[in-house]
Design a protein around this motif. Sequence first.
Motif, mmCIF file in Angstrom:
data_model
loop_
_atom_site.group_PDB
_atom_site.id
_atom_site.type_symbol
_atom_site.label_atom_id
_atom_site.label_comp_id
_atom_site.label_asym_id
_atom_site.label_seq_id
_atom_site.Cartn_x
_atom_site.Cartn_y
_atom_site.Cartn_z
ATOM 1 N N ILE A 182 0.891 -1.156 0.000
ATOM 2 C CA ILE A 182 0.000 0.000 0.000
ATOM 3 C C ILE A 182 0.935 1.213 0.000
ATOM 4 N N GLY A 183 0.857 2.048 -1.011
ATOM 5 C CA GLY A 183 1.773 3.176 -1.117
ATOM 6 C C GLY A 183 1.061 4.501 -1.099
ATOM 7 N N THR A 184 1.684 5.515 -0.505
ATOM 8 C CA THR A 184 1.129 6.863 -0.551
ATOM 9 C C THR A 184 1.926 7.715 -1.524
ATOM 10 N N VAL A 185 1.227 8.629 -2.201
ATOM 11 C CA VAL A 185 1.836 9.550 -3.160
ATOM 12 C C VAL A 185 1.129 10.893 -3.046
ATOM 13 N N GLY A 186 1.674 11.908 -3.735
ATOM 14 C CA GLY A 186 1.110 13.244 -3.606
ATOM 15 C C GLY A 186 0.366 13.751 -4.818
#
Length: 324
Positions: A168-172
Amino acid sequence: MTKAIRITRNGGPEVMEYVDVELGQPGPGEALVRHAACGLNYIDVYFRTGLYKQPLPAGLGMEGAGTVEAVGEGVTHVKPGDRVAYAGRPPGAYAEARTMPAAFLVKLPDSISFETAAAMMLQGYTVEYLFNRTFPLKGGETILFHAAAGGVGLIACQWAKAIGVTVIGTVGSDEKAAVAKAHGCAHVINYKTENFVERVKEITGGRGVPVVYDSIGADTFTGSLDCLSPLGMMVSFGSASGPVPAFTLNELANRGSLYITRPTLFSHITKRETLESMAANLFAMVESGKVKIEINQRYALKDVAQAHIDLESRKTTGSTILLP
């Protein structure tokens, strides 16, 4: 004389100067390396601003790749003419050539180019120790990895997929979400439009994840703790948004007896045998094609100020290199 970047004070990108420096012959335990390419990493910003301290005047840059031109007394693992790459202290990789501790140099396989090596050593080593040594992943886990479209993040997404781990990855941004997804990130969260804690709980059926790898720092710290399942581990390995705020140990107890660690690459590579093991694992992943190094930005060494501006404004994806 050779060209190099030097700072005489801490501050913004403007403090970096492109100057002539005199290189002496390597002393005992040292090697003279002529760079073909140099890496750019967020840790360079920390040294430039003074968040990480070093005596001034000083160089910047923690990784590079090139050819050994000379070695000092006692250096036997590399010789003049060898293709090498490295990540390590002291800073000084932003240079056409440098004299440096030879202990950090590893021979570069012919199948890996200088540009690829310069883009991957620090970031690749980081993923290696995070996944193999800090919280060893066995396969089958679901993990949270912040900044999934960054240099470390793209390597991590590919590496995790190769060993059977769901990221699960977060990005902007939506653009960065597409990049992360294309590199093996199973679930991508745009933290500017979604609450990443709620989304992690939704994805995991309320269980949370056993480990969070967080290089963002201040902005994501508390939320990262809230994403962990009981007995989970928070791995804080960077401070891109600023240092983690002060907290009490009760914060860990109240969330289910959590663990927390603040590892650094440099603690891992002080032992030569560990360094060689990490390099072998990284090279094997890249040579197998399971991890592809994405060099999405290239700058001339003299244009390093613009490279820092773009990095700090989070305009970059994947890896960035400087060309002497």
